[in-house]
Design a protein around this motif. Structure first.
Motif, PDB file in Angstrom:
ATOM      1  N   UNK A  69     129.428  53.995  44.400  1.00  0.00           N
ATOM      2  CA  UNK A  69     129.246  54.928  43.280  1.00  0.00           C
ATOM      3  C   UNK A  69     130.520  55.122  42.476  1.00  0.00           C
ATOM      4  N   UNK A  70     131.675  54.934  43.112  1.00  0.00           N
ATOM      5  CA  UNK A  70     132.909  55.137  42.332  1.00  0.00           C
ATOM      6  C   UNK A  70     133.663  53.841  42.062  1.00  0.00           C
ATOM      7  N   UNK A  71     133.238  52.752  42.703  1.00  0.00           N
ATOM      8  CA  UNK A  71     133.893  51.480  42.378  1.00  0.00           C
ATOM      9  C   UNK A  71     132.852  50.396  42.118  1.00  0.00           C
ATOM     10  N   UNK A  72     131.905  50.665  41.181  1.00  0.00           N
ATOM     11  CA  UNK A  72     130.893  49.640  40.907  1.00  0.00           C
ATOM     12  C   UNK A  72     131.488  48.508  40.076  1.00  0.00           C
ATOM     13  N   UNK A  73     130.773  47.389  40.050  1.00  0.00           N
ATOM     14  CA  UNK A  73     131.210  46.262  39.226  1.00  0.00           C
ATOM     15  C   UNK A  73     131.500  46.775  37.816  1.00  0.00           C
ATOM     16  N   UNK A  74     132.670  46.428  37.296  1.00  0.00           N
ATOM     17  CA  UNK A  74     133.015  46.904  35.941  1.00  0.00           C
ATOM     18  C   UNK A  74     132.385  45.965  34.914  1.00  0.00           C
ATOM     19  N   UNK A  75     131.651  46.547  34.003  1.00  0.00           N
ATOM     20  CA  UNK A  75     131.019  45.712  32.973  1.00  0.00           C
ATOM     21  C   UNK A  75     131.888  45.748  31.726  1.00  0.00           C
ATOM     22  N   UNK A  76     131.844  44.679  30.960  1.00  0.00           N
ATOM     23  CA  UNK A  76     132.590  44.643  29.692  1.00  0.00           C
ATOM     24  C   UNK A  76     131.586  44.694  28.558  1.00  0.00           C
ATOM     25  N   UNK A  77     131.771  45.491  27.539  1.00  0.00           N
ATOM     26  CA  UNK A  77     132.817  46.515  27.454  1.00  0.00           C
ATOM     27  C   UNK A  77     132.475  47.708  28.349  1.00  0.00           C
ATOM     28  N   UNK A  78     133.482  48.536  28.599  1.00  0.00           N
ATOM     29  CA  UNK A  78     133.275  49.710  29.447  1.00  0.00           C
ATOM     30  C   UNK A  78     132.191  50.596  28.855  1.00  0.00           C
ATOM     31  N   UNK A  79     131.293  51.076  29.726  1.00  0.00           N
ATOM     32  CA  UNK A  79     130.232  51.980  29.267  1.00  0.00           C
ATOM     33  C   UNK A  79     130.802  53.387  29.090  1.00  0.00           C
ATOM     34  N   UNK A  80     130.420  54.064  28.013  1.00  0.00           N
ATOM     35  CA  UNK A  80     130.879  55.448  27.910  1.00  0.00           C
ATOM     36  C   UNK A  80     130.305  56.253  29.080  1.00  0.00           C
ATOM     37  N   UNK A  81     131.122  57.079  29.664  1.00  0.00           N
ATOM     38  CA  UNK A  81     130.658  57.889  30.801  1.00  0.00           C
ATOM     39  C   UNK A  81     130.530  57.089  32.080  1.00  0.00           C
ATOM     40  N   UNK A  82     130.918  55.803  32.054  1.00  0.00           N
ATOM     41  CA  UNK A  82     130.818  54.965  33.258  1.00  0.00           C
ATOM     42  C   UNK A  82     132.001  55.206  34.180  1.00  0.00           C
ATOM     43  N   UNK A  83     132.082  54.353  35.194  1.00  0.00           N
ATOM     44  CA  UNK A  83     133.074  54.560  36.248  1.00  0.00           C
ATOM     45  C   UNK A  83     134.300  53.667  36.081  1.00  0.00           C
ATOM     46  N   UNK A  84     134.356  52.988  34.915  1.00  0.00           N
ATOM     47  CA  UNK A  84     135.445  52.040  34.678  1.00  0.00           C
ATOM     48  C   UNK A  84     136.819  52.621  35.037  1.00  0.00           C
ATOM     49  N   UNK A  85     137.086  53.792  34.474  1.00  0.00           N
ATOM     50  CA  UNK A  85     138.406  54.417  34.659  1.00  0.00           C
ATOM     51  C   UNK A  85     138.644  54.801  36.109  1.00  0.00           C
ATOM     52  N   UNK A  86     137.574  55.219  36.776  1.00  0.00           N
ATOM     53  CA  UNK A  86     137.710  55.651  38.174  1.00  0.00           C
ATOM     54  C   UNK A  86     138.008  54.438  39.054  1.00  0.00           C
ATOM     55  N   UNK A  87     137.267  53.337  38.796  1.00  0.00           N
ATOM     56  CA  UNK A  87     137.522  52.111  39.566  1.00  0.00           C
ATOM     57  C   UNK A  87     138.961  51.660  39.355  1.00  0.00           C
ATOM     58  N   UNK A  88     139.392  51.663  38.109  1.00  0.00           N
ATOM     59  CA  UNK A  88     140.781  51.267  37.821  1.00  0.00           C
ATOM     60  C   UNK A  88     141.766  52.141  38.578  1.00  0.00           C
ATOM     61  N   UNK A  89     141.493  53.428  38.598  1.00  0.00           N
ATOM     62  CA  UNK A  89     142.398  54.361  39.274  1.00  0.00           C
ATOM     63  C   UNK A  89     142.471  54.038  40.772  1.00  0.00           C
ATOM     64  N   UNK A  90     141.314  53.799  41.369  1.00  0.00           N
ATOM     65  CA  UNK A  90     141.288  53.467  42.809  1.00  0.00           C
ATOM     66  C   UNK A  90     142.070  52.186  43.073  1.00  0.00           C
ATOM     67  N   UNK A  91     141.889  51.205  42.195  1.00  0.00           N
ATOM     68  CA  UNK A  91     142.619  49.941  42.368  1.00  0.00           C
ATOM     69  C   UNK A  91     144.122  50.198  42.368  1.00  0.00           C
TER      70      UNK A  91
END
Ligand SMILES: Nc1ncnc2c1ncn2[C@@H]1O[C@H](COP(=O)(O)OP(=O)(O)OP(=O)(O)O)[C@@H](O)[C@H]1O
Ligand SMILES: [Mg+2]
Length: 429
Positions: A263-285
């Motif tokens: 739920x917090x590190x799902x596959x990141x899609x391009x372009x980032x979805x608004x309200x998606x988890x892109x930023x959270x996944x990046x932070x965890x990385x």
């Protein structure tokens, strides 16, 4: 002999503390901590100090409890080791102890300590078949507050032993994860680096959370579960994660658990979805490398859906092992059924095992509860209210089989196929 030994005086405190502090590393440590030594000195327990040209070079201190005294520490400045000073201090200390009517003097040393020989010469007997056991109670003080803030806690010490069956998974996790962390020096001698992050994946209810808790229990480390839903309440999940990891870094040792990590590190899609988890996944990385730098810490992530995790998140270097936790096989089901039927001889576990193919431990637990409830209700119906018949045995094999018949296994054959494919594609151990 060019030293003088005198009784400990208050003005010696700083010098003696310094001696104890600087010699602990040299194997002169005993089972008494520095704080306990200071406590003994300030409460005027017997202690002697050796001085050379006005400079303290050694100290010996004891504490007296009734007729017995414990030698707490003999600390010798490194330049003065091997010159008989330890024996001289001990003799002086003993004189004080005897004067204080002590009848028995004990000294617990590290197994390999050189002083052992000298103690035998000084009339001490090594008590064979005595092993010193010690239980360190979980921390008090600032770390305890930090742990509480993080919602973490120490778990009971028997959780690992309570994981029934699942021998293959248990054995793998013990060898790859628990033992290298529990015995880092031994592992290092073989070039084994203890893992810092592992992911457990498998269908729902197979025991991923149970294993994560078991690892913390076995290691005796506090267990901190990061709940994204709770962190998200603070508004910005990425910032909350960063903050949580910063606080976790202050703990001496810890197992951090993140459940349903997809739920917090799902596959990141391009372009980032608004309200998606892109930023959270990046932070965890970004957070994982820092976390990995510390000793005595382990991140355990669990997921039902490893294929929906971002591949960068799982790559080697971030996660050491990706370990599948599947449905229990026959032997494991037998052990789990035995656990939930309390090992009662009148229950035919073999029939339950056979009837519960594809059942997860969670399903077995649930079926056992339904059977127990049925037995309880029958007891109520037959005997009525009150204490009931104390000889009533509880659920019978038939009750369990009926309960199994009522439960649908959580895991379907299609899920097993998917899990097998996931093992091929992702497992790493
Ligand atoms: N090996 C086991 N022996 C006995 N009970 C077990 C075992 N494994 C799991 N259980 C019990 O089964 C239930 C589910 O286990 P757990 O929550 O660990 O599964 P999970 O894989 O984390 O599930 P989910 O994917 O839904 O989070 C728990 O109540 C647990 O006590
Ligand atoms: Mg779980």
């Amino acid at each position: 002999m060019n030293w003088l030994i005198h009784d400990y005086r208050e003005s010696d405190l700083a010098a003696v503390v310094h001696l104890i502090d600087t010699t602990a590393e040299l194997g002169q440590e005993s089972v008494f901590s520095l704080a306990e030594c200071i406590g003994a000195l300030t409460s005027r327990q017997p202690a002697v100090v050796a001085v050379h040209q006005g400079v303290p070079i050694g100290a010996a201190l004891a504490c007296v409890a009734g007729e017995r005294a414990w030698v707490m520490r003999i600390a010798i400045s490194s330049a003065w080791r091997g010159r008989g000073l330890a024996s001289a201090l001990l003799v002086e200390l003993e004189r004080r102890l005897v004067a204080a009517r002590v009848g028995r003097i004990a000294y617990v040393l590290p197994e390999e300590d050189l002083l052992g020989e000298g103690l035998l010469n000084a009339g001490y007997t090594r008590r064979p078949a005595v092993a010193y056991f010690e239980k360190v109670e979980p921390l008090h003080g600032p770390s305890a507050n930090l742990l509480e803030d993080l919602g973490g806690r120490f778990l009971p010490s028997d959780l690992w032993a309570k994981v029934a069956g699942m021998e293959a998974e248990k054995d793998l996790i013990e060898r790859r994860v628990v033992l290298p962390l529990a015995q880092p020096e031994r592992a290092a001698r073989h070039g084994v680096r203890p893992p810092r992050a592992v992911a457990l994946f498998g269908p729902p209810g197979t025991g991923k959370t149970t294993f994560a808790r078991g690892i913390a229990s076995k290691l005796g480390w506090p267990f901190v579960e990061l709940l994204p839903s709770r962190l998200a309440d603070e508004g910005n999940l990425a910032a909350a994660l960063r903050d949580a990891f910063a606080r976790i870094a202050e703990l001496e040792r810890v197992l951090v658990f993140i459940d349903e990590v997809e739920e917090i590190a799902p596959v990141r899609t391009e372009p980032a979805q608004p309200g998606g988890m892109h930023g959270v996944t990046n932070e965890l990385l970004k957070l994982i490398p820092g976390f990995r730098e510390g000793d005595e810490r382990l991140l355990v992530c669990a997921t039902n859906s490893i294929r929906s995790l971002d591949p960068a998140f799982l790559r080697p270097g971030r996660f050491d092992y990706l370990i599948p936790i599947g449905t229990p096989d026959t032997a494991a089901r037998a052990a789990i059924w035995a656990r939930y039927t309390d090992g009662r001889a009148d229950v035919d576990v073999a029939r339950l095992v056979e009837a519960s193919e594809l059942f997860t431990p969670a399903d077995i637990e649930h079926a056992a509860r339904i059977a127990a409830q049925a037995a309880f209700e029958r007891d109520l119906a037959e005997i009525g209210a009150g204490a009931g018949d104390p000889r009533a045995l509880g659920a019978s094999t038939e009750d369990y089989l009926a309960a199994i018949g009522q439960c649908r296994p959580t895991v379907t054959p299609a899920m097993i196929d998917q899990f097998d494919a996931d093992i091929t594609a992702h497992a790493r151990f």
